[in-house]
Design an enzyme around this catalytic site. Sequence first.
Site, PDB file in Angstrom:
ATOM      1  N   ASN A  45      34.784  53.455  86.065  1.00  0.00           N
ATOM      2  CA  ASN A  45      33.798  52.789  86.880  1.00  0.00           C
ATOM      3  C   ASN A  45      32.328  53.018  86.461  1.00  0.00           C
ATOM      4  O   ASN A  45      31.378  53.245  87.441  1.00  0.00           O
ATOM      5  CB  ASN A  45      34.064  53.307  88.398  1.00  0.00           C
ATOM      6  N   LYS A 133      45.463  51.870  81.759  1.00  0.00           N
ATOM      7  CA  LYS A 133      44.288  51.605  80.885  1.00  0.00           C
ATOM      8  C   LYS A 133      44.373  53.255  80.049  1.00  0.00           C
ATOM      9  O   LYS A 133      44.204  53.288  78.888  1.00  0.00           O
ATOM     10  CB  LYS A 133      43.094  51.227  81.372  1.00  0.00           C
ATOM     11  N   HIS A 153      36.467  44.352  79.585  1.00  0.00           N
ATOM     12  CA  HIS A 153      36.109  43.243  78.344  1.00  0.00           C
ATOM     13  C   HIS A 153      37.414  42.308  78.093  1.00  0.00           C
ATOM     14  O   HIS A 153      37.180  41.055  78.058  1.00  0.00           O
ATOM     15  CB  HIS A 153      35.492  43.797  77.201  1.00  0.00           C
TER      16      HIS A 153
END
Length: 232
Positions: A45, A133, A153
């Site tokens: 974040n 992730k 991305h």
Amino acid sequence: MRMDTKSQALVLWVFNQLHLFYGGKKQKREKDQIGILVRTILSQNTNDKNRDRAYCALLKRFPSWESLAQAGTKEIESAIKSGGLAKQKAKRIKELLKRIKKEQGKISLSFLSKMSPEQAKGYLLGFKGIGEKTASVLLLFGFGMELFPVDTHILRISKRLGILPEKVSAKIAHKILAEIVPGTIAYELHLNLIEHGRKICSARKPNCPLCPLKLRCQFYNSYESEGCKEGK
């Protein structure tokens, strides 16, 4: 999950185009696996600049992972405040280090190298604050395991290309891409997609005219990108 051969063919085409555009990436394995994990938690974040600032401040304040594990949560929080969500991240980092020390007798993740990628990822997902992730980043860069981490991305570009459905979550995206991204290209494709997202395929005002992927990009070939087609 059944492999989508059409999507895999598109992934391989994207890999080849980005390889030509950004060059190859020789895989390097980072030695400080705890550092990778802590840095990835700090990246949650926030942007890379804030993450790096918080990580540098953390290393400056605490000379070893042992000293960090023994520090108070408030002290850790103060050191990483530039990275955002400091209270939450400080608690997670401290709990993580304490549990590893308790289970392994030392603050080290070297034991993960004896596990399969799925076993190692399953272990990491058992920690609060570690998702797909974070676990995949650690195992790819710290252990050379053939996993494909999906950051913002990669998620954005994959949706624009039509590799992923528009409304798919990051969690489901990991499962889909795990099926269609060959492990042998995961490292280079991950890095080149991130570079592409930073330099050309940005969230706002992507530079579509310069994009090496525009020929097969659904976003570029739709009404949504009229502005970027004209270089606006």
